[in-house]
Write a protein that holds these residues in place. Structure first.
Motif, PDB file in Angstrom:
ATOM      1  N   ALA A  48       1.308  -8.066  -1.218  1.00  0.00           N
ATOM      2  CA  ALA A  48       1.680  -8.185   0.197  1.00  0.00           C
ATOM      3  C   ALA A  48       1.411  -6.877   0.930  1.00  0.00           C
ATOM      4  CB  ALA A  48       3.150  -8.572   0.314  1.00  0.00           C
ATOM      5  N   PHE A  49       1.714  -5.761   0.278  1.00  0.00           N
ATOM      6  CA  PHE A  49       1.487  -4.445   0.860  1.00  0.00           C
ATOM      7  C   PHE A  49      -0.007  -4.229   1.120  1.00  0.00           C
ATOM      8  CE2 PHE A  49       0.746   0.104   0.748  1.00  0.00           C
ATOM      9  CZ  PHE A  49       1.829   0.633   1.441  1.00  0.00           C
ATOM     10  N   ALA A  50      -0.814  -4.560   0.126  1.00  0.00           N
ATOM     11  CA  ALA A  50      -2.265  -4.387   0.252  1.00  0.00           C
ATOM     12  C   ALA A  50      -2.813  -5.248   1.389  1.00  0.00           C
ATOM     13  CB  ALA A  50      -2.957  -4.730  -1.060  1.00  0.00           C
ATOM     14  N   ALA A  51      -2.366  -6.494   1.449  1.00  0.00           N
ATOM     15  CA  ALA A  51      -2.846  -7.408   2.490  1.00  0.00           C
ATOM     16  C   ALA A  51      -2.416  -6.931   3.875  1.00  0.00           C
ATOM     17  CB  ALA A  51      -2.321  -8.816   2.228  1.00  0.00           C
ATOM     18  N   GLY A  52      -1.202  -6.420   3.970  1.00  0.00           N
ATOM     19  CA  GLY A  52      -0.673  -6.008   5.265  1.00  0.00           C
ATOM     20  C   GLY A  52      -1.234  -4.695   5.775  1.00  0.00           C
ATOM     21  N   HIS A  53      -1.738  -3.853   4.847  1.00  0.00           N
ATOM     22  CA  HIS A  53      -2.141  -2.504   5.240  1.00  0.00           C
ATOM     23  C   HIS A  53      -3.606  -2.196   4.975  1.00  0.00           C
ATOM     24  CE1 HIS A  53       1.952  -1.523   6.227  1.00  0.00           C
ATOM     25  NE2 HIS A  53       2.375  -1.772   5.001  1.00  0.00           N
ATOM     26  N   GLY A  54      -4.367  -3.196   4.604  1.00  0.00           N
ATOM     27  CA  GLY A  54      -5.792  -2.968   4.426  1.00  0.00           C
ATOM     28  C   GLY A  54      -6.150  -2.154   3.192  1.00  0.00           C
ATOM     29  N   VAL A  55      -5.313  -2.217   2.158  1.00  0.00           N
ATOM     30  CA  VAL A  55      -5.638  -1.548   0.896  1.00  0.00           C
ATOM     31  C   VAL A  55      -6.613  -2.448   0.129  1.00  0.00           C
ATOM     32  CG1 VAL A  55      -4.712  -0.578  -1.246  1.00  0.00           C
ATOM     33  CG2 VAL A  55      -3.367  -0.453   0.870  1.00  0.00           C
ATOM     34  N   GLU A  56      -7.637  -1.855  -0.452  1.00  0.00           N
ATOM     35  CA  GLU A  56      -8.736  -2.645  -0.999  1.00  0.00           C
ATOM     36  C   GLU A  56      -8.332  -3.541  -2.173  1.00  0.00           C
ATOM     37  OE1 GLU A  56     -12.005   0.047  -1.791  1.00  0.00           O
ATOM     38  OE2 GLU A  56     -11.759   1.006   0.173  1.00  0.00           O
ATOM     39  N   ARG A  57      -7.455  -3.044  -3.053  1.00  0.00           N
ATOM     40  CA  ARG A  57      -7.077  -3.875  -4.203  1.00  0.00           C
ATOM     41  C   ARG A  57      -5.758  -3.405  -4.798  1.00  0.00           C
ATOM     42  NH1 ARG A  57      -8.892  -0.731  -8.584  1.00  0.00           N
ATOM     43  NH2 ARG A  57     -10.560   0.741  -8.043  1.00  0.00           N
ATOM     44  N   VAL A  58      -5.261  -4.194  -5.731  1.00  0.00           N
ATOM     45  CA  VAL A  58      -4.003  -3.916  -6.431  1.00  0.00           C
ATOM     46  C   VAL A  58      -4.309  -3.637  -7.890  1.00  0.00           C
ATOM     47  CG1 VAL A  58      -1.846  -4.986  -7.212  1.00  0.00           C
ATOM     48  CG2 VAL A  58      -2.612  -5.297  -4.853  1.00  0.00           C
ATOM     49  N   THR A  59      -3.661  -2.615  -8.450  1.00  0.00           N
ATOM     50  CA  THR A  59      -3.771  -2.396  -9.903  1.00  0.00           C
ATOM     51  C   THR A  59      -2.492  -2.888 -10.571  1.00  0.00           C
ATOM     52  OG1 THR A  59      -2.894  -0.150  -9.797  1.00  0.00           O
ATOM     53  CG2 THR A  59      -5.285  -0.401  -9.604  1.00  0.00           C
ATOM     54  N   GLY A  60      -2.586  -3.116 -11.872  1.00  0.00           N
ATOM     55  CA  GLY A  60      -1.490  -3.769 -12.586  1.00  0.00           C
ATOM     56  C   GLY A  60      -0.285  -2.896 -12.858  1.00  0.00           C
ATOM     57  N   SER A  61      -0.455  -1.574 -12.796  1.00  0.00           N
ATOM     58  CA  SER A  61       0.656  -0.664 -13.108  1.00  0.00           C
ATOM     59  C   SER A  61       0.361   0.712 -12.520  1.00  0.00           C
ATOM     60  CB  SER A  61       0.832  -0.531 -14.621  1.00  0.00           C
ATOM     61  OG  SER A  61      -0.315   0.098 -15.186  1.00  0.00           O
ATOM     62  N   TYR A  62       1.386   1.545 -12.468  1.00  0.00           N
ATOM     63  CA  TYR A  62       1.187   2.930 -12.034  1.00  0.00           C
ATOM     64  C   TYR A  62       0.194   3.628 -12.964  1.00  0.00           C
ATOM     65  CZ  TYR A  62       5.604   2.311  -9.403  1.00  0.00           C
ATOM     66  OH  TYR A  62       6.598   1.875  -8.567  1.00  0.00           O
ATOM     67  N   ALA A  63       0.343   3.393 -14.265  1.00  0.00           N
ATOM     68  CA  ALA A  63      -0.534   4.046 -15.249  1.00  0.00           C
ATOM     69  C   ALA A  63      -1.999   3.650 -15.030  1.00  0.00           C
ATOM     70  CB  ALA A  63      -0.083   3.697 -16.666  1.00  0.00           C
ATOM     71  N   GLU A  64      -2.202   2.378 -14.721  1.00  0.00           N
ATOM     72  CA  GLU A  64      -3.564   1.897 -14.468  1.00  0.00           C
ATOM     73  C   GLU A  64      -4.127   2.564 -13.211  1.00  0.00           C
ATOM     74  OE1 GLU A  64      -5.512  -2.395 -13.391  1.00  0.00           O
ATOM     75  OE2 GLU A  64      -3.876  -2.416 -14.864  1.00  0.00           O
ATOM     76  N   LEU A  65      -3.274   2.755 -12.212  1.00  0.00           N
ATOM     77  CA  LEU A  65      -3.747   3.363 -10.965  1.00  0.00           C
ATOM     78  C   LEU A  65      -4.155   4.817 -11.186  1.00  0.00           C
ATOM     79  CD1 LEU A  65      -2.623   2.851  -7.398  1.00  0.00           C
ATOM     80  CD2 LEU A  65      -2.652   5.197  -8.231  1.00  0.00           C
ATOM     81  N   VAL A  66      -3.310   5.596 -11.884  1.00  0.00           N
ATOM     82  CA  VAL A  66      -3.654   7.018 -12.035  1.00  0.00           C
ATOM     83  C   VAL A  66      -4.881   7.212 -12.925  1.00  0.00           C
ATOM     84  CG1 VAL A  66      -1.282   7.784 -11.613  1.00  0.00           C
ATOM     85  CG2 VAL A  66      -2.072   7.494 -13.965  1.00  0.00           C
ATOM     86  N   ALA A  67      -5.196   6.214 -13.768  1.00  0.00           N
ATOM     87  CA  ALA A  67      -6.374   6.308 -14.634  1.00  0.00           C
ATOM     88  C   ALA A  67      -7.640   5.779 -13.968  1.00  0.00           C
ATOM     89  CB  ALA A  67      -6.115   5.544 -15.931  1.00  0.00           C
ATOM     90  N   ASP A  68      -7.507   5.150 -12.802  1.00  0.00           N
ATOM     91  CA  ASP A  68      -8.636   4.467 -12.169  1.00  0.00           C
ATOM     92  C   ASP A  68      -9.737   5.466 -11.769  1.00  0.00           C
ATOM     93  OD1 ASP A  68     -10.332   3.127 -10.252  1.00  0.00           O
ATOM     94  OD2 ASP A  68      -8.750   1.631  -9.998  1.00  0.00           O
ATOM     95  N   PRO A  69     -10.957   5.292 -12.286  1.00  0.00           N
ATOM     96  CA  PRO A  69     -12.027   6.263 -11.989  1.00  0.00           C
ATOM     97  C   PRO A  69     -12.499   6.229 -10.534  1.00  0.00           C
ATOM     98  CG  PRO A  69     -12.895   4.407 -13.258  1.00  0.00           C
ATOM     99  CD  PRO A  69     -11.408   4.245 -13.228  1.00  0.00           C
ATOM    100  N   GLU A  70     -12.166   5.178  -9.798  1.00  0.00           N
ATOM    101  CA  GLU A  70     -12.594   5.101  -8.396  1.00  0.00           C
ATOM    102  C   GLU A  70     -11.639   5.821  -7.447  1.00  0.00           C
ATOM    103  OE1 GLU A  70     -13.708   1.314  -6.855  1.00  0.00           O
ATOM    104  OE2 GLU A  70     -14.741   0.716  -8.692  1.00  0.00           O
ATOM    105  N   ILE A  71     -10.559   6.369  -8.002  1.00  0.00           N
ATOM    106  CA  ILE A  71      -9.557   7.045  -7.180  1.00  0.00           C
ATOM    107  C   ILE A  71      -9.669   8.558  -7.367  1.00  0.00           C
ATOM    108  CG2 ILE A  71      -7.061   7.447  -6.948  1.00  0.00           C
ATOM    109  CD1 ILE A  71      -6.709   4.433  -7.571  1.00  0.00           C
ATOM    110  N   ASP A  72      -9.759   9.289  -6.244  1.00  0.00           N
ATOM    111  CA  ASP A  72      -9.793  10.761  -6.270  1.00  0.00           C
ATOM    112  C   ASP A  72      -8.394  11.349  -6.109  1.00  0.00           C
ATOM    113  OD1 ASP A  72     -12.665  10.674  -5.945  1.00  0.00           O
ATOM    114  OD2 ASP A  72     -12.339  10.378  -3.799  1.00  0.00           O
TER     115      ASP A  72
END
Length: 341
Positions: A48-72
């Motif tokens: 819902a947050f992503a849809a409401g604020h124009g965030v491109e996608r959702v990751t499954g966990s905080y750990a997955e997000l911090v490991a994501d190679p597309e994120i600086d």
């Protein structure tokens, strides 16, 4: 600057906090940076947050997000007790980190964050956004110009109406308390006046009151500071106040300057200056302090531009917070241990 230097920051957001719209979403839109991903404990909330604020996608966990190679860049607006653990995780993953304040639960954890930032070689900054707004810059200019004379006393008060009893800001295990959430601004703003006061302050005393039903958690806290040049300061905070106050008053030997809302100057951009020549009100603009902050952070990441905040500054603030707690009869906040899944 190279074309690569003009590429937008690729930002990942931890959590789906309400503050994020004001503190990051709107500034990213205003400055052209990408909101690549968001993660939250509740995936439906993240969607819902992503849809409401124009965030491109959702990751499954905080750990997955911090490991994501597309994120600086990882932006961390989680509950206070989760700042340290996820700042450490993001830095270990080689990310730049913009962390909501304070950077950790106590000075030992803040020092670990500093060490992790040094090891990563990435940019780490605590989000004291007020410092980047023309209101605060103008207060410093007034001291620099000599118009106020020698700095004698300063007082900052940051107070809000009480959050709900279930709010994590009232939770000791999540490093809650008025000083952690609000008083850090008061202390930081006074610390930033050290160049005009002969050097950094020392704590001379503190008083506080415990929140009913929340043992060990401060509802309010006042701290007294003394600077090497003889100036004194009072840093105050209250998290169950009758209304909103976020003011700072600087008194010199020749006059005084007051900013009625230095923390959120986009709500009130005034500085009132009183000297023997009279009183005047200056307006410094209602562009968001968070937008100024993101611009400065991006300039550091892209071009190595200087920043007034770094991991060393975060440790110094955290040490002062811990000292205030002890002086007021509280314990420094315990660190929050992440559950392993």
């Amino acid at each position: 600057m190279s074309d690569k230097g003009r590429e937008p920051l690729r930002i990942g957001v931890l959590g789906a906090a309400r503050i994020t719209q004001r503190s990051l979403i709107d500034p990213a839109r205003a400055t052209g940076h990408r909101l690549v991903a968001v993660a939250a404990r509740d995936r439906a909330r993240a969607e819902a947050f992503a849809a409401g604020h124009g965030v491109e996608r959702v990751t499954g966990s905080y750990a997955e997000l911090v490991a994501d190679p597309e994120i600086d860049v990882v932006y961390n607006p989680l509950a206070n007790g989760l700042h340290g653990p996820w700042n450490l995780a993001a830095l270990a993953a080689g990310k730049h980190v913009l962390s909501e304040k304070p950077s950790a639960s106590n000075v030992q954890e803040a020092a670990e964050v500093r060490e992790a930032a040094e090891k990563a070689g990435t940019v780490f900054m605590e989000a004291f956004h007020y410092l980047f707004h023309p209101v605060t810059r103008r207060l410093h200019e007034l001291l620099d110009s000599g118009e106020l004379g020698e700095l004698r006393h300063m007082e900052a008060m940051v107070a809000i109406a009480a959050p709900p009893e279930t709010d994590p800001r009232w939770s000791l295990p999540l490093a809650g308390g008025a000083l952690m959430d609000l008083g850090c601004y008061s202390l930081h703003a006074l610390r930033m006046l050290a160049p005009w006061a002969g050097g950094p302050p020392r704590l001379t005393g503190a008083r506080g009151g415990e929140r009913a039903g929340a043992p060990g958690v401060d509802e309010w806290l006042d701290a007294d500071l003394e600077f090497p040049g003889g100036a004194t300061g009072t840093a105050r905070c209250h998290m169950a106040y009758d209304g909103l106050e976020m003011s700072i008053r600087i008194t010199g030997s020749r006059g005084e300057a007051t900013a009625p809302n230095f923390v959120l100057p986009q709500m009130d951009d005034r500085i009132v200056v009183r000297t023997p020549e009279g009183e005047r009100t200056e307006h410094l603009g209602t562009r968001s302090s968070y937008t100024y902050q993101l611009e400065a952070f991006a300039a550091r990441v892209r071009d190595g531009a200087a920043l007034p905040l770094d991991a060393d500054d975060a440790v110094t603030t955290m040490a002062l917070i811990d000292d205030c707690y002890r002086a007021a009869g509280f314990e420094p906040r315990p660190r929050t241990r992440l559950r392993q899944h």
